[in-house]
Design an enzyme around this catalytic site. Sequence first.
Site, PDB file in Angstrom:
ATOM      1  N   GLY A 153       0.779  -1.233   0.000  1.00 54.04           N
ATOM      2  CA  GLY A 153       0.000   0.000   0.000  1.00 54.04           C
ATOM      3  C   GLY A 153       0.804   1.273   0.000  1.00 54.04           C
ATOM      4  O   GLY A 153       0.216   2.354   0.038  1.00 54.04           O
ATOM      5  N   GLU A 191       5.608  -5.205   2.484  1.00 55.21           N
ATOM      6  CA  GLU A 191       5.172  -6.044   1.363  1.00 55.21           C
ATOM      7  C   GLU A 191       4.662  -5.214   0.190  1.00 55.21           C
ATOM      8  O   GLU A 191       3.498  -5.298  -0.190  1.00 55.21           O
ATOM      9  CB  GLU A 191       4.040  -6.913   1.911  1.00 55.21           C
ATOM     10  CG  GLU A 191       3.690  -8.109   1.135  1.00 55.21           C
ATOM     11  CD  GLU A 191       2.586  -8.835   1.875  1.00 55.21           C
ATOM     12  OE1 GLU A 191       2.889  -9.887   2.438  1.00 55.21           O
ATOM     13  OE2 GLU A 191       1.459  -8.326   1.931  1.00 55.21           O
ATOM     14  N   PRO A 192       5.517  -4.402  -0.360  1.00 58.94           N
ATOM     15  CA  PRO A 192       5.058  -3.487  -1.407  1.00 58.94           C
ATOM     16  C   PRO A 192       4.957  -4.160  -2.781  1.00 58.94           C
ATOM     17  O   PRO A 192       5.717  -5.076  -3.090  1.00 58.94           O
ATOM     18  CB  PRO A 192       6.167  -2.434  -1.442  1.00 58.94           C
ATOM     19  CG  PRO A 192       7.389  -3.151  -0.975  1.00 58.94           C
ATOM     20  CD  PRO A 192       6.944  -4.267  -0.077  1.00 58.94           C
ATOM     21  N   GLY A 193       4.005  -3.702  -3.544  1.00 55.67           N
ATOM     22  CA  GLY A 193       3.933  -4.083  -4.951  1.00 55.67           C
ATOM     23  C   GLY A 193       4.191  -2.837  -5.786  1.00 55.67           C
ATOM     24  O   GLY A 193       5.264  -2.631  -6.357  1.00 55.67           O
ATOM     25  N   ARG A 250      -5.882   0.011 -15.907  1.00 53.73           N
ATOM     26  CA  ARG A 250      -6.176   0.835 -14.726  1.00 53.73           C
ATOM     27  C   ARG A 250      -7.096   2.023 -15.023  1.00 53.73           C
ATOM     28  O   ARG A 250      -8.009   2.286 -14.243  1.00 53.73           O
ATOM     29  CB  ARG A 250      -4.883   1.306 -14.045  1.00 53.73           C
ATOM     30  CG  ARG A 250      -4.042   0.138 -13.477  1.00 53.73           C
ATOM     31  CD  ARG A 250      -2.846   0.637 -12.681  1.00 53.73           C
ATOM     32  NE  ARG A 250      -3.246   1.244 -11.431  1.00 53.73           N
ATOM     33  CZ  ARG A 250      -3.144   2.529 -11.131  1.00 53.73           C
ATOM     34  NH1 ARG A 250      -2.599   3.368 -11.997  1.00 53.73           N
ATOM     35  NH2 ARG A 250      -3.561   2.982  -9.990  1.00 53.73           N
ATOM     36  N   CYS A 308     -12.836  -2.106 -29.751  1.00 54.39           N
ATOM     37  CA  CYS A 308     -14.213  -1.771 -30.099  1.00 54.39           C
ATOM     38  C   CYS A 308     -15.022  -1.613 -28.821  1.00 54.39           C
ATOM     39  O   CYS A 308     -15.878  -2.433 -28.499  1.00 54.39           O
ATOM     40  CB  CYS A 308     -14.799  -2.844 -30.989  1.00 54.39           C
ATOM     41  SG  CYS A 308     -14.006  -2.821 -32.590  1.00 54.39           S
ATOM     42  N   GLU A 309     -14.726  -0.559 -28.079  1.00 53.30           N
ATOM     43  CA  GLU A 309     -15.373  -0.238 -26.810  1.00 53.30           C
ATOM     44  C   GLU A 309     -15.220   1.252 -26.630  1.00 53.30           C
ATOM     45  O   GLU A 309     -14.095   1.761 -26.706  1.00 53.30           O
ATOM     46  CB  GLU A 309     -14.601  -0.879 -25.631  1.00 53.30           C
ATOM     47  CG  GLU A 309     -14.744  -2.345 -25.480  1.00 53.30           C
ATOM     48  CD  GLU A 309     -15.910  -2.764 -24.603  1.00 53.30           C
ATOM     49  OE1 GLU A 309     -16.504  -1.904 -23.914  1.00 53.30           O
ATOM     50  OE2 GLU A 309     -16.224  -3.962 -24.630  1.00 53.30           O
ATOM     51  N   TYR A 325       0.576  -3.219 -11.932  1.00 51.23           N
ATOM     52  CA  TYR A 325      -0.796  -3.479 -12.372  1.00 51.23           C
ATOM     53  C   TYR A 325      -0.985  -3.012 -13.817  1.00 51.23           C
ATOM     54  O   TYR A 325      -2.037  -2.523 -14.193  1.00 51.23           O
ATOM     55  CB  TYR A 325      -1.814  -2.839 -11.397  1.00 51.23           C
ATOM     56  CG  TYR A 325      -1.504  -3.225  -9.966  1.00 51.23           C
ATOM     57  CD1 TYR A 325      -1.693  -4.537  -9.537  1.00 51.23           C
ATOM     58  CD2 TYR A 325      -0.932  -2.319  -9.068  1.00 51.23           C
ATOM     59  CE1 TYR A 325      -1.347  -4.924  -8.253  1.00 51.23           C
ATOM     60  CE2 TYR A 325      -0.580  -2.702  -7.778  1.00 51.23           C
ATOM     61  CZ  TYR A 325      -0.800  -4.006  -7.382  1.00 51.23           C
ATOM     62  OH  TYR A 325      -0.445  -4.391  -6.111  1.00 51.23           O
TER      63      TYR A 325
END
Length: 423
Positions: A229, A270-272, A309, A343-344, A379
């Site tokens: 976090g 515990e970082p990502g 994201r 196509c969105e 991410y």
Amino acid sequence: MISTNSFNNSRSTISGIPVHELAEQFGTPLYVYDLSVIEKRIDELSKFDVVRYAQKACGNLAILDRMRKRGVVVDAVSAGEIHRALLAGYSGDPSKAEIVYTADLFDRASLELAVEHALVVNCGSPDMISQLGELRPGAEITLRINPGFGHGHSQKTNTGGEQSKHGIWHTQIDDCLLRADQTGVTVTGLHMHIGSGTDLEHLSEVCDAMEKAAMTVGRTIHTISAGGGLPVPYRDDETYVDLDQYFDLWDAVRNRLSERFGHHISLEIEPGRFLAAESGYLIAEVRSVKRMGENLFALVDAGFNDLARPVMYGSYHPISVSAKSGDASERESVPVVVGGPLCESGDIFTQREGGYVDSRLLPAPRVGDYIVLENAGAYGFVMASNYNSKQRAAEVLIENGSAKLIRQRESFEDLTRGEMIPE
Ligand SMILES: *Cc1c(COP(=O)(O)O)cnc(C)c1O
């Protein structure tokens, strides 16, 4: 340490290598990671006894390998991540706890692997304790505690409180100890990960909750984990957390527990995102520039299949333009909506939460220029999909000034692998 980043809306190089060279050599869309940024972030966390990388943020084997060589251990949240960690050279030796399986449930495959490799398991639900204990009586586990409140930059990233599915509810620790006793399992650590975007005021509440939970479990505790976090700035007005203060708050809890229990308590983080986000860039080529009423659209060859994201959370990524030739910074800046090929109608990188289309002031883009989506290392690629039968992008690592391919662009064969047409 509190500093801010300041982002430019034009960029000609990444870690000294011209963007157009990277694009020409490896093709677009392309993920590029600057290893020196990851290493710098790792070093900033050196006060912690253990830095455990949440590999779900960016799990390429080469990245895991380089992190391992700098002393970082890993978290695995699935059987696939256990497999990945083992392939990257992490040891399954339980006494080293290089791989910790952390989840709110065991699917059958992850339970099997966790037992086979005798991994330390960080249990996020009471059922996990019994399921593991049945197959591995005498195992050592840690408990992920939901302290009853949470925090996150979006409802989808909030990982504490009663609306979160994560962790063991703080009032159920005694029940968990009973379950553990029944199968001879020992609780040797506690963990709290309450969401991305930690602020210090909130953190002291988390620290208090950790201390209380540890006192409930007692002196079998040898590690406490602060979870992940740690925020990174995505916008000019955002900041890093003050890491010294962050450490001091946790260190104080650790010291009180060490004193109380009469043995050293190891402090893990515990970082990502913190390790991976700022190292990563997604390079896309501008394939069309068109005006739709008031809006100028730059359509690029990367979409939300490459970087999800913005469409998932309305997340903001800094965007820069890299001119095909010349210097984009000399051009006049204009408001631009940046979109992809899918196509969105939601395939827009410049959107706010709720799907509102925004524009960004960018040097007037031309077809053939490159758009660089920055801070895309966490991410990013890991959430990529094959939607619209798009092949997932290639990944490149820049190390000591040279760019190395660390994942091939997917092929058409990759797209249909495993599919069959029955007779
Ligand atoms: C996702 C996750 C992390 C990392 O979160 P960041 O916000 O990327 O630091 C850490 N621990 C657990 C258990 C997670 O699920």
